[in-house]
Design a protein around this motif. Structure first.
Motif: not given
Length: 248
Positions: A149-151, A170-172, A177-178
């Motif tokens: 549900s986070l997405f 994708i951001s997850y 990386v970031s």
């Protein structure tokens, strides 16, 4: 730091300080003791000396070492409690260890001729992946399939939710990386700039300017060393909060 080139100019090598070298010569293998391993070991020793030895007496009137240890403990404890809530405090030892290792490694790297392990992506990526895997596994253990549900942004219009779910997914996976690049990039950039100014200091005409610039950059790097450890830690707390409370 700076050496004469064949054509008579000056060549600076600000990135030489980041070269990993074996401590006893020879080729580097996975088991070879290197300068990176040595200074990571020093960082671990510094954490033990500060947090264990420095606060072992637990005096009513604290010593300097105990005061610093208590200040660091309270600072991270409050951060975890404010972001993750009471439920996140059980993971405080892991987050405290992360913060203290990074901040000690950063500060030790400011010693002249020292090596800064947090300037290498091999170190920061491993730290970031450990956080990523920990919060992901914890998210599924605590919430089961509900962690997904986070997405799913339930507050968005229904037609946009699938698109937002892809963006969130994708951001997850970009997080490690970031998370790693932010720490290594800032530490490496600051040390490289200091090395460049130090190279210019050998030139008489600009030497006073270089000394002032080095002093200013060094003071800035002391601040950056703490800030980057703080940023890495606070992002870890944010990711942990998502694992504990994934619902949008």
């Amino acid at each position: 730091m700076a050496e004469n080139a064949e054509e008579g100019g000056l060549v600076f090598h600000p990135m030489d300080q980041f070269i990993i070298k074996p401590l006893f010569g020879g080729d580097i293998s996975w088991y070879t003791p290197t300068n990176a391993a040595l200074w990571m070991g020093f960082a671990v020793i510094a954490v033990i000396l500060l947090m264990v030895v420095g606060s072992s007496k637990r005096a009513v009137v604290p010593s300097r070492g105990q005061s610093v240890a208590e200040l660091a403990y309270g600072f991270v404890y409050k951060m975890v409690e404010d972001i993750c809530g009471k439920e996140g405090l059980k993971y405080f030892p892991y987050i405290m260890t992360l913060f203290m290792f990074i901040v000690c490694a950063n500060f030790l790297g400011l010693i002249p001729t020292a090596f800064t392990p947090t300037s290498h992506f091999a170190v920061t990526v491993l730290l970031a992946l450990a956080v990523f895997l920990t919060v992901t596994i914890l998210g599924f253990v605590k919430n089961g399939a509900g962690f997904l549900s986070l997405f799913w942004v339930s507050s968005a219009p229904l037609a946009l939710r699938p698109i937002l779910a892809i963006i969130e997914l994708i951001s997850y996976f970009v997080r490690p990386v970031s998370h790693s690049i932010r720490l290594a990039g800032n530490v490496m950039a600051g040390h490289a700039v200091i090395k460049v100014f130090a190279g210019f200091a050998v030139i008489t005409l600009v030497s006073p300017v270089s000394v002032v610039a080095i002093t200013a950059m060094y003071g800035l790097e002391v601040l950056v060393s703490f800030i980057q450890a703080y940023v890495f830690t606070i992002l870890t707390c944010v990711y942990l909060k998502d694992a504990l409370h994934p619902h949008h």
